[in-house]
Design a protein around this motif. Structure first.
Motif, PDB file in Angstrom:
ATOM      1  N   TYR A  84       1.778   3.476  -2.382  1.00  0.00           N
ATOM      2  CA  TYR A  84       1.467   3.744  -3.777  1.00  0.00           C
ATOM      3  C   TYR A  84       2.360   4.823  -4.386  1.00  0.00           C
ATOM      4  O   TYR A  84       2.527   4.886  -5.607  1.00  0.00           O
ATOM      5  CB  TYR A  84      -0.010   4.126  -3.893  1.00  0.00           C
ATOM      6  CG  TYR A  84      -0.909   3.024  -3.422  1.00  0.00           C
ATOM      7  CD1 TYR A  84      -1.585   3.133  -2.204  1.00  0.00           C
ATOM      8  CD2 TYR A  84      -1.041   1.849  -4.149  1.00  0.00           C
ATOM      9  CE1 TYR A  84      -2.389   2.113  -1.749  1.00  0.00           C
ATOM     10  CE2 TYR A  84      -1.852   0.821  -3.690  1.00  0.00           C
ATOM     11  CZ  TYR A  84      -2.526   0.966  -2.501  1.00  0.00           C
ATOM     12  OH  TYR A  84      -3.303  -0.045  -2.050  1.00  0.00           O
ATOM     13  N   GLU A 134      -4.662  -4.251   5.637  1.00  0.00           N
ATOM     14  CA  GLU A 134      -5.659  -4.578   4.612  1.00  0.00           C
ATOM     15  C   GLU A 134      -6.303  -5.928   4.909  1.00  0.00           C
ATOM     16  O   GLU A 134      -7.529  -6.085   4.811  1.00  0.00           O
ATOM     17  CB  GLU A 134      -4.995  -4.581   3.241  1.00  0.00           C
ATOM     18  CG  GLU A 134      -5.976  -4.741   2.096  1.00  0.00           C
ATOM     19  CD  GLU A 134      -5.298  -4.663   0.739  1.00  0.00           C
ATOM     20  OE1 GLU A 134      -5.979  -4.878  -0.269  1.00  0.00           O
ATOM     21  OE2 GLU A 134      -4.089  -4.388   0.688  1.00  0.00           O
ATOM     22  N   SER A 170       0.813  -1.216   0.000  1.00  0.00           N
ATOM     23  CA  SER A 170       0.000   0.000   0.000  1.00  0.00           C
ATOM     24  C   SER A 170       0.847   1.268   0.000  1.00  0.00           C
ATOM     25  O   SER A 170       0.393   2.328   0.398  1.00  0.00           O
ATOM     26  CB  SER A 170      -0.959   0.013   1.209  1.00  0.00           C
ATOM     27  OG  SER A 170      -1.809  -1.095   1.167  1.00  0.00           O
TER      28      SER A 170
END
Length: 989
Positions: free
Chosen positions: A140, A321, A138
């Protein structure tokens, strides 16, 4: 020798035989490969065999693949190419094991070797892997950075395989942002490249998977078509993992369109493989979807079974997540079973796992969480909260739908295939032909001129290398210098605060003699000079690093210049100088950056007054010339030689050697003028110095990113410059008894700053302190202070994180927070205010302004207390409070509506119902209403009783019992104390 040749021939026959089998009969193939390993074969053949066996197990059984991965790593240490290949295989293994950190470790080692041997293709491949791995974590920002780097190198070397893979990976980034149309463009481009090259590899199949996933989200039947294409490709290369992943994608499509039975059928098929395969990530994904689908058809027992299995697989090392999806699955299961309180617990857990603010990558999660919370609160009859969550869900759904752009996405495939695909094929062919022709030309040129140019080439190469090294060192030195200026400037702000504050406090004393006051004033003036120098150093470092961006807006230019220039009148008067201001500009609005223009005018006028003798004249002129602002600053009584004028804008150069100064001001002014797309020149003639500046002021001179944008959805907060309440600070002889003193929490990592700030309020507050944001938040939860003063930059958690934590927690969301910081600039101020801070002061701060800010925040809180204390029903929408306090008050009102009339409803039950400790609730209610918990409950009961006495026909004693009083006489006594009349008199009044 003959034996070796024979053996080599035998291995080639084995490889030929295996390739003819087409990788069928997997078990027989693996046995054959293992037998060959037992022969005395050369290192290259052995390495190739180990890789073949590893690849075979990678998509069937990860534990077996691990054994051969370790052998390959051990076997390859003496050969850099084999070692790099081994690191790549190890990275792939850990990726499928979902051990992302280990996969990153091996990819970075492989990249280092690729850079060492200067291989563009291997570098591109490893950048691509890094992008995929950072996306899994994650992260990004890094994912996009490395993805673009991979695509850039791939295009430069014309490697179609890497270009296709990089496009796939970039498509994944936009897919996760819900930008389906952009993601599909990248996927279709990758598909076009694979098709052009007749590629039937795993990479081609993964592109079909990704396109199928987008159509599944859109409930489009084309999803199955692409999933089937992927399945066929996986079957062709005998990829077990790929085939079973296709079952998962089919299940996702059927679940999306509501066919839960077919979804379960596909998931159960995939489950059998992944439970034995060793990939916990996919196993947890399957269990989660089985929970949803079994729950949807009412088979709760099976759903509960998979929930327990999922929980058993979750560990502390799992990503947020994974934990988030588990919590959401559990919440949905309990909604389906009408167990709404359990569902609320799980959805709240999910909400707490959302990292940072709401980002593009979290929109879908937050939408589903809000949807679940809305249904759950509706289920328990809490319609107010249900409505709030539903509104949030609808807002996010609108945002996602705008990003998805469904119609454009659905039409994109056809458009792309008819227009872009042919262009891509033509481009690839032309690139291939160009690369081939380029290679031929280079080879002929090299062979023809090698004898004549070898020495010259060597000389140029050495020269180029030296120049590159020199330029690199200069860049590093420049960056280090800019960082040094920025860091030293920030560091200076804290000691400046500790110098300026006590000086101002001493200057306010009435018993100072003139000499003491003069000395302290000199010291204060010099701290202000030092502050100016700090600001100039910071501006220079921002300009060098590219962080000082132009922000022009449409403003009253003549009024702005008049105000700026007139502020120098007093300074000119002190030196008996004549300041003449001539502004020949029509009263109108023009485009300019106020901050930049203010610094330019202030520096030039300040220098003109400073370096001119007494009785000199200074002329400031401003006029328009062809959509440009022309400024002229002329001062008499001085003269600068031509050789000095040539260097006057250089940093640290002083034209006036007899004067003190740093030589920063004019250098900064020149860079600011150029930032504003203007120019500046200096002239010296006839005993005067003239600085002329020209700046564009038309809107057309600036691009969109240089124009100041009004921030929408920004909730105005307390501003120090617009104070309405008169300044009142309690003095020492007005001190409140210690038990009744408000609590002030001071959070700063600098002990001296904590001590100094505390000393300003030690007569009016009970002071508690913390050294960082993490400790500060724990202290705030423990004591629930009336106000928090915090530094911005601290170790552990900084001031922004502390503010965010406090504003998110029910017990502390009401607490006003003042943020002190050494980081100046509107962007830093805005970041602090957006996080929830109520005021933002830059170090070194003014003591009076800090005290005034504290006083006004407490006065605002007192107004809220008075307002709330008069309300029978709490209506936060009508009062300006934060959204978190609004949600708390809604929950509080719900508890009162349901439990207030119970006779056993007390402070302990109240706190439990709100999920808080008694102390936290006491401090919270005291801050919001001015009442302790027991007083608040009693006052709410009495207000409700008063309302019933006016509207109901029941007797006084009945109403007393109805609102929770067991004793009639106690009810009458309390009512009379509160309203001044007996209940019976109030009823008939």
């Amino acid at each position: 020798m003959k034996t070796f040749v024979a053996m080599k021939g035998f291995i080639q026959i084995v490889f030929l035989f295996l390739s003819i089998l087409g990788f069928g009969q997997e078990l027989h193939r693996l046995d054959s490969l293992k037998k060959v390993l037992k022969y005395q074969i050369n290192e290259t053949d052995k390495h190739n065999l180990l890789v073949l066996i590893f690849d075979s197990y990678l998509y069937e059984n990860l534990d077996s693949a691990n054994l051969y991965k370790n052998q390959i790593l051990e076997f390859s240490q003496n050969d850099i190419l084999k070692k790099m290949d081994a690191y790549g295989l190890a990275s792939k293994y850990h990726y499928y094991k979902y051990d992302i950190d280990s996969s990153l470790f091996f990819t970075k080692k492989a990249l280092d070797l690729a850079i060492k041997i200067d291989s563009d293709s291997l570098q591109a491949n490893n950048y691509r892997r890094l992008a995929i791995l950072y996306s899994r974590k994650s992260d990004y920002e890094n994912a996009e950075k490395y993805g673009k780097r991979a695509l850039e190198i791939s295009k430069s070397i014309g490697d179609w395989n890497l270009i296709a893979s990089a496009n796939t990976m970039l498509g994944n980034q936009f897919y996760k942002k819900n930008n389906y149309d952009i993601a599909l463009k990248y996927y279709l481009k990758a598909d076009s490249i694979h098709s052009t090259n007749r590629d039937k590899s795993r990479f081609a199949a993964m592109v079909y998977d990704n396109i199928g996933s987008i159509y599944a989200e859109l409930k489009d039947e084309r999803a199955l078509r692409y999933i089937d294409k992927a399945f066929t490709t996986y079957s062709h290369i005998d990829d077990q993992e790929g085939r079973n992943y296709s079952y998962i994608l089919r299940a996702i499509y059927y679940q999306t369109v509501g066919n839960n039975e077919k979804a379960i059928e596909n998931l159960e098929t995939a489950k059998e493989f992944y439970e034995n395969y060793g990939n916990s990530f996919r196993t947890k994904e399957i269990y989660g979807r089985l929970i949803n689908n079994y729950s949807s058809i009412g088979e709760y027992q099976k759903a509960e079974k998979y929930l327990k299995k999922s929980e058993s697989l979750i560990s502390d090392s799992d990503t947020n997540e994974s934990k988030l999806e588990l919590a959401m699955n559990a919440g949905q299961l309990y909604i389906d079973q009408a167990k709404y309180l359990k569902a609320i617990d799980y959805f709240n857990d999910a909400l707490s796992l959302i990292e940072g603010g709401v980002t593009n990558f979290q929109l879908s999660y937050i939408r589903e969480i809000n949807k679940g919370l809305a249904k759950s609160h509706e289920g328990i009859g809490n319609y107010k909260l249900a409505y709030l969550y539903q509104q949030d869900q609808l807002s996010i759904t609108d945002s996602i739908n705008k990003k998805i752009n469904v119609e454009l996405t659905k039409d994109l495939e056809t458009k792309y295939q008819t227009e872009q695909k042919e262009q891509e094929i033509a481009l690839l062919k032309s690139q291939s032909e160009l690369a081939e022709q380029k290679q031929k030309s280079q080879r002929n040129l090299l062979l023809g001129g090698i004898g004549l140019t070898s020495l010259a080439g060597l000389f140029l190469f050495v020269l180029y290398q030296n120049r590159q090294k020199t330029n690199k060192k200069l860049r590093e030195l420049d960056v280090a210098k800019s960082n040094f200026f920025a860091n030293i400037s920030h560091e200076l702000r804290t000691p400046l605060t500790l110098i300026r504050g006590p000086l101002e406090a001493q200057l306010e004393q009435d018993d100072l003699n003139p000499a003491e006051k003069q000395n302290l004033s000199i010291a204060k003036n010099n701290t202000e000079r030092l502050e100016t120098l700090v600001e100039q150093l910071l501006d220079l470092s921002k300009l060098e690093s590219g962080h000082f961006s132009l922000q022009v807006s449409n403003g009253d230019l003549p009024g702005f210049l008049k105000t700026l220039s007139e502020s120098f009148s007093y300074q000119a008067l002190q030196k008996k100088q004549l300041l003449d201001v001539v502004i020949s500009i029509d009263d109108d609005h023009y485009w300019y950056d106020q901050d930049v223009l203010q610094k330019i005018v202030t520096n030039l006028l300040g220098n003109a007054l400073k370096y001119s003798p007494e009785k000199a004249s200074i002329t400031f002129c401003a006029e328009l010339e062809a959509e440009q602002l022309a400024l002229s600053i002329k001062n008499t009584g001085v003269n600068i030689p031509k050789e000095e004028l040539a260097q006057i804008f250089n940093r640290f150069h002083r034209a006036h050697e007899n004067e003190t100064g740093t030589g920063i001001g004019l250098a900064l002014t020149k860079e600011l003028v150029e930032l504003h797309k203007g120019r500046i020149i200096a002239e010296s003639r006839l005993g005067s110095v003239i600085f002329s500046v020209k700046l564009p002021i038309a809107e057309s001179a600036f691009i969109a990113s240089e124009k100041s944008v009004t921030i929408q959805n920004y909730k105005p907060v307390y501003n120090v410059s617009s104070v309405e309440v008169p300044f009142k600070v309690i003095t020492s002889d007005q001190s409140v008894p210690n038990g009744e003193q408000p609590i002030l929490l001071v959070v700063d990592d600098n002990t001296d700053v904590r001590t100094y700030v505390s000393s300003l309020f030690d007569n009016t507050f009970h002071i508690i302190m913390a050294e960082n944001g993490k400790t500060g938040f724990r202290t705030a939860l423990e004591h629930v202070p009336d106000l928090i003063i915090t530094d911005l930059m601290m170790p552990e958690d900084d001031g922004l994180k502390l503010t965010q934590n406090c504003k998110m927690h029910n017990a502390t969301s009401h607490i006003p927070i003042i943020m002190l910081t050494a980081k100046a600039g509107d962007e830093n101020r805005l970041e602090g205010l957006e996080t929830g801070a109520d005021a933002y002061l830059t170090k070194p701060f003014n003591n009076k302004i800090l005290k005034q800010t504290v006083n006004n925040l407490l006065e605002n809180r007192k107004r809220l207390q008075e307002r709330f204390s008069k309300e029978v029903i709490l209506t936060p929408k009508e009062i300006s409070i934060g959204s978190h306090d609004e949600r708390f008050l809604n929950a509080l009102q719900d508890v009162l509506d349901n439990q207030l009339v119970e006779s056993n409803f007390n402070a302990e039950a109240f706190a439990k119902a709100l999920g808080m400790s008694r102390m936290q609730l006491h401090r919270k209610l005291k801050a919001l209403t001015g009442q302790a918990t027991t007083e608040f409950i009693r006052s709410q009961r009495l207000k409700l009783a008063a309302d019933l006495l006016k509207k109901s026909n029941a007797s006084v004693s009945e109403i007393g019992y109805t609102v929770g009083f067991n004793n009639h006489s106690h009810f009458s006594k309390c009512f009379k104390e509160h309203f001044g009349v007996a209940p019976s008199d109030y009823m008939h009044s």
